[in-house]
Design a protein around this motif. Structure first.
Motif, mmCIF file in Angstrom:
data_model
loop_
_atom_site.group_PDB
_atom_site.id
_atom_site.type_symbol
_atom_site.label_atom_id
_atom_site.label_comp_id
_atom_site.label_asym_id
_atom_site.label_seq_id
_atom_site.Cartn_x
_atom_site.Cartn_y
_atom_site.Cartn_z
ATOM 1 N N ALA A 179 0.841 -1.211 0.000
ATOM 2 C CA ALA A 179 0.000 0.000 0.000
ATOM 3 C C ALA A 179 0.872 1.255 0.000
ATOM 4 C CB ALA A 179 -0.929 -0.006 1.201
ATOM 5 N N LEU A 180 1.936 1.237 0.799
ATOM 6 C CA LEU A 180 2.832 2.388 0.874
ATOM 7 C C LEU A 180 3.591 2.603 -0.436
ATOM 8 C CD1 LEU A 180 4.219 1.957 4.494
ATOM 9 C CD2 LEU A 180 2.750 3.799 3.670
ATOM 10 N N LYS A 181 3.697 1.547 -1.247
ATOM 11 C CA LYS A 181 4.350 1.657 -2.545
ATOM 12 C C LYS A 181 3.340 1.897 -3.668
ATOM 13 C CE LYS A 181 8.547 -0.992 -1.686
ATOM 14 N NZ LYS A 181 9.455 0.060 -2.128
ATOM 15 N N ASN A 182 2.087 2.167 -3.280
ATOM 16 C CA ASN A 182 1.029 2.471 -4.256
ATOM 17 C C ASN A 182 0.837 1.325 -5.245
ATOM 18 O OD1 ASN A 182 -1.001 4.084 -5.360
ATOM 19 N ND2 ASN A 182 0.375 5.029 -6.834
ATOM 20 N N HIS A 183 0.895 0.085 -4.752
ATOM 21 C CA HIS A 183 0.757 -1.082 -5.611
ATOM 22 C C HIS A 183 -0.660 -1.152 -6.175
ATOM 23 C CE1 HIS A 183 0.862 -5.210 -7.039
ATOM 24 N NE2 HIS A 183 2.172 -5.180 -6.886
ATOM 25 N N PRO A 184 -0.819 -1.439 -7.486
ATOM 26 C CA PRO A 184 -2.147 -1.424 -8.106
ATOM 27 C C PRO A 184 -3.116 -2.472 -7.570
ATOM 28 C CG PRO A 184 -0.495 -2.304 -9.622
ATOM 29 C CD PRO A 184 0.249 -1.723 -8.460
ATOM 30 N N ASP A 185 -2.599 -3.553 -6.953
ATOM 31 C CA ASP A 185 -3.490 -4.591 -6.441
ATOM 32 C C ASP A 185 -4.151 -4.222 -5.103
ATOM 33 O OD1 ASP A 185 -2.954 -6.123 -8.620
ATOM 34 O OD2 ASP A 185 -1.598 -7.521 -7.612
ATOM 35 N N ILE A 186 -3.698 -3.154 -4.472
ATOM 36 C CA ILE A 186 -4.238 -2.748 -3.168
ATOM 37 C C ILE A 186 -5.362 -1.738 -3.371
ATOM 38 C CG2 ILE A 186 -3.685 -1.783 -0.909
ATOM 39 C CD1 ILE A 186 -2.327 -4.453 -1.548
ATOM 40 N N LYS A 187 -6.490 -1.974 -2.709
ATOM 41 C CA LYS A 187 -7.641 -1.081 -2.844
ATOM 42 C C LYS A 187 -7.310 0.331 -2.357
ATOM 43 C CE LYS A 187 -10.506 -3.873 -0.632
ATOM 44 N NZ LYS A 187 -11.750 -4.450 -0.066
ATOM 45 N N GLU A 188 -7.939 1.311 -3.011
ATOM 46 C CA GLU A 188 -7.678 2.708 -2.659
ATOM 47 C C GLU A 188 -8.039 3.006 -1.210
ATOM 48 O OE1 GLU A 188 -6.061 4.968 -4.417
ATOM 49 O OE2 GLU A 188 -5.767 3.410 -5.956
ATOM 50 N N LYS A 246 -5.450 4.491 1.549
ATOM 51 C CA LYS A 246 -5.716 5.722 2.304
ATOM 52 C C LYS A 246 -5.581 5.491 3.798
ATOM 53 C CE LYS A 246 -8.984 9.547 2.788
ATOM 54 N NZ LYS A 246 -8.726 9.668 4.235
ATOM 55 N N ALA A 247 -6.117 4.355 4.268
ATOM 56 C CA ALA A 247 -6.031 4.048 5.693
ATOM 57 C C ALA A 247 -4.578 3.886 6.132
ATOM 58 C CB ALA A 247 -6.827 2.776 6.002
ATOM 59 N N VAL A 248 -3.768 3.228 5.287
ATOM 60 C CA VAL A 248 -2.359 3.022 5.604
ATOM 61 C C VAL A 248 -1.603 4.347 5.571
ATOM 62 C CG1 VAL A 248 -0.207 1.968 4.790
ATOM 63 C CG2 VAL A 248 -2.327 0.625 4.818
ATOM 64 N N TYR A 249 -1.837 5.145 4.537
ATOM 65 C CA TYR A 249 -1.174 6.449 4.433
ATOM 66 C C TYR A 249 -1.485 7.323 5.646
ATOM 67 C CZ TYR A 249 -0.335 5.553 -0.588
ATOM 68 O OH TYR A 249 0.068 5.045 -1.788
ATOM 69 N N ASP A 250 -2.780 7.367 5.990
ATOM 70 C CA ASP A 250 -3.213 8.243 7.086
ATOM 71 C C ASP A 250 -2.580 7.836 8.409
ATOM 72 O OD1 ASP A 250 -4.732 9.641 5.293
ATOM 73 O OD2 ASP A 250 -6.660 8.786 5.896
ATOM 74 N N ASP A 269 3.917 9.114 12.259
ATOM 75 C CA ASP A 269 5.216 9.631 11.814
ATOM 76 C C ASP A 269 6.159 8.479 11.489
ATOM 77 O OD1 ASP A 269 6.980 11.615 11.095
ATOM 78 O OD2 ASP A 269 7.838 11.815 13.102
ATOM 79 N N TYR A 270 5.638 7.542 10.701
ATOM 80 C CA TYR A 270 6.399 6.355 10.331
ATOM 81 C C TYR A 270 7.562 6.710 9.405
ATOM 82 C CZ TYR A 270 7.636 2.149 7.694
ATOM 83 O OH TYR A 270 8.327 1.144 7.075
ATOM 84 N N SER A 301 11.585 4.475 -1.347
ATOM 85 C CA SER A 301 10.439 5.253 -0.870
ATOM 86 C C SER A 301 9.278 4.332 -0.532
ATOM 87 C CB SER A 301 9.999 6.262 -1.932
ATOM 88 O OG SER A 301 8.799 6.893 -1.542
ATOM 89 N N THR A 302 8.613 4.623 0.557
ATOM 90 C CA THR A 302 7.420 3.848 0.919
ATOM 91 C C THR A 302 6.151 4.491 0.370
ATOM 92 O OG1 THR A 302 7.250 5.055 2.997
ATOM 93 C CG2 THR A 302 8.424 2.950 3.034
#
Length: 333
Positions: free
Chosen positions: A23-32, A36-40, A46-47, A313-314
């Motif tokens: 998800a942090l690598k914006n992989h296309p197989d991961i739902k939006e 968003k939940a992971v990014y937030d 402050d990961y 980059s994550t």
């Protein structure tokens, strides 16, 4: 203070560590919604990624795989040194593979690279590729993948290309502006995206000049020497009127020049010819061959830079870099 890790995020969201990483690598197989939940949460906590731990966890080597149709093609000969420069700066080495434009060979080579735990793969797809499953496998394994020169719309990843439609449009337009009205397009394999894009540029130029395209002037040619020669012979023997050729590659254009002269045509008086890739030998032909030049070295540099951006980059978003081509005018037009 407790260190914030991928496991911390995964535990709080109730998902797997690999899902967080992808998800942090914006992989296309991961739902939006998951992204968003992971990014937030990553922002909230402050990961900061531990790249060394990530590499150890994934058991990656310090190699980048480069898979090309023919190492001998001028574009790849010029692009690979650019890749090597960036790889060396980052403490990596290149592992070069040649597919000979064979899909099965490409699949085997990709599998070998994955088995050897290569850290990333740069690919110019085979002209005879019939499936993208092996490339989807690369992405499922979370290995950075960058396509260069040849595009593939079915794969969502970073890409380094030129605007092939625009390049072909400019080549055809200069011929039309010089009074050429019967321009043949000798295209590459049907399923190659760049061949379609160049054909679109060919058609658009005709439309903008108010000239109808004669589909008999559009020929699809494989990159095998015997097929090129036969297809060009067939075109010349068909008695179809033509006064110019725009070819998918310099190899096709070079054979068109040689075979047209054998038939007694004068170049460029009777027939103008433009190729693609601008191989060094073009300057030595009689007359010198006009061609669309691509910034091959820069393509190699940009492709490797995208690999390392994704590795380091994550929160990497796939990028499409479109570099400028240039029509090199010589004695063949």
């Amino acid at each position: 203070m407790e260190e914030i890790t991928l496991k911390t995020i995964a535990t709080q969201l109730g998902i797997s560590i690999s899902t967080v990483s992808r998800a942090l690598k914006n992989h296309p197989d991961i739902k939006e919604s998951t992204k968003k939940a992971v990014y937030d949460l990553a922002e909230q906590l402050d990961y900061e990624p531990n790249q060394l731990a990530f590499q150890l966890l994934n058991k990656r080597s310090n190699t980048i795989g480069v898979v090309v149709p023919k190492i001998s093609y001028a574009l790849y000969l010029q692009a690979i040194p650019g890749m090597a420069e960036i790889a060396e700066k980052n403490g990596y080495q290149l592992l070069i593979c040649q597919t000979d434009d064979n899909h099965e060979k490409e699949v085997r080579q990709i599998q070998t690279l994955l088995s050897s735990r290569t850290s990333g793969i740069v690919l110019s797809p085979s002209a005879n590729s019939t499936s993208v499953e092996h490339l989807l496998k690369v992405q499922r394994k979370n290995v950075p993948l960058v396509l260069f020169n040849r595009d593939c719309e079915e794969i969502i990843c970073s890409k380094v290309i030129i605007d092939n439609q625009k390049a072909a449009y400019e080549a055809v337009s200069i011929l039309l502006s010089r009074g050429r009205k019967r321009i043949a397009y000798l295209g590459g394999p049907n399923h190659l995206q760049i061949s379609h894009n160049r054909l679109n540029g060919y058609r658009k130029a005709h439309a903008d000049f108010g000239i109808d395209v004669d589909d008999e002037l559009v020929r699809i040619i494989s990159q095998e020497k015997e097929d090129m020669i036969k297809a060009i012979h067939d075109l010349f023997e068909s008695n179809i009127q033509l006064d110019a050729i725009v070819a998918y590659s310099d190899q096709i254009a070079q054979w068109a020049l040689v075979l047209s002269k054998q038939k007694g045509m004068k170049i460029p008086e009777d027939l103008s010819i433009i190729g693609f890739y601008d191989e060094p030998v073009n300057e030595l032909l009689d007359p010198p061959l006009s061609s669309v030049s691509q910034p091959a070295y820069e393509m190699g540099v940009k492709a490797l830079e995208l690999i390392f951006k994704e590795l380091n980059s994550t929160r990497f978003a796939f990028q499409k870099i479109v570099l400028e081509s240039k029509l090199i005018i010589r004695g063949s037009i």
